[in-house]
Motif scaffolding. Structure first.
Motif: not given
Length: 149
Positions: A1-12
Motif C-alpha cells: 500500500m502506498q499513498i500518491y499525492v497530487d502535490a502541486d497546490a495540495c494543502p495537506v
C-alpha cells in the motif's frame, strides 16, 4: 500500500506525511516542479516533466488497488478509482464509484459557467475543519485498505 499525492497546490502534504509515518506507509509526492517537503525516509518527491497532465498521468499509470490517492483533480480521481484505488480530496471528501459521475458532471458545468462568464470560479477557502475532515478520511481509507489486505 502506498499513498500518491497530487502535490502541486495540495494543502495537506504535511498531514499525509504525519499519518503515513504513523502507519509506516510510503508516500509519492508527485509534482511538476521541485518543492520542499517534510524530510522522511518514507516520502519520495517525484518531479515530472512540464505538461498539463504529466503528474496525473504518472500517478494513474502506477496506482493500484491497495493504494490511496490524494487529489483535488476530479478527472485524476476518476482514473484512480478505475484502477481500483481509493481516492480522497484535500477537504476529506472521499471519491467513490457512486459519486464520481456527479463530480465529473459538476466539474464540466462549472467549467461551462466560467467560460460563459456566469461564474468567476472562486473556490471556497481551505478551513481547519477541512483539514480535520481530511485527517479522518485518510485514516479511514488506510484502515479500509488494511482490512481488504
Amino acid at each position: 500500500m502506498q499513498i500518491y499525492v497530487d502535490a502541486d497546490a495540495c494543502p495537506v502534504k504535511a498531514e499525509v506525511v504525519r499519518v503515513a509515518a504513523r502507519h509506516d506507509l510510503p508516500v509519492q509526492m508527485v509534482s511538476n516542479s521541485w518543492m520542499r517537503i517534510d524530510a522522511s525516509p518514507l516520502v519520495k518527491l517525484v518531479v515530472v516533466e512540464e505538461g498539463p497532465d504529466a503528474a496525473d498521468d504518472w500517478i494513474a499509470e502506477r496506482i493500484g488497488p491497495s493504494d490511496i490517492a490524494v487529489t483535488a483533480d476530479i478527472l485524476l480521481a476518476a482514473r484512480c478509482l478505475k484502477a481500483g484505488a481509493q481516492c480522497i480530496g484535500p477537504t476529506g471528501k472521499a471519491f467513490s464509484d457512486a459519486n464520481i459521475g456527479m463530480a465529473v458532471a459538476m466539474r464540466e458545468m462549472q467549467r461551462h459557467l466560467r467560460e460563459t462568464g456566469e461564474s468567476r470560479g472562486f473556490n471556497p477557502s481551505f478551513t481547519p475543519r477541512d483539514r480535520s475532515q481530511f485527517l479522518q478520511a485518510l485514516e479511514n481509507a488506510i484502515q479500509a485498505a488494511k482490512k481488504r489486505g
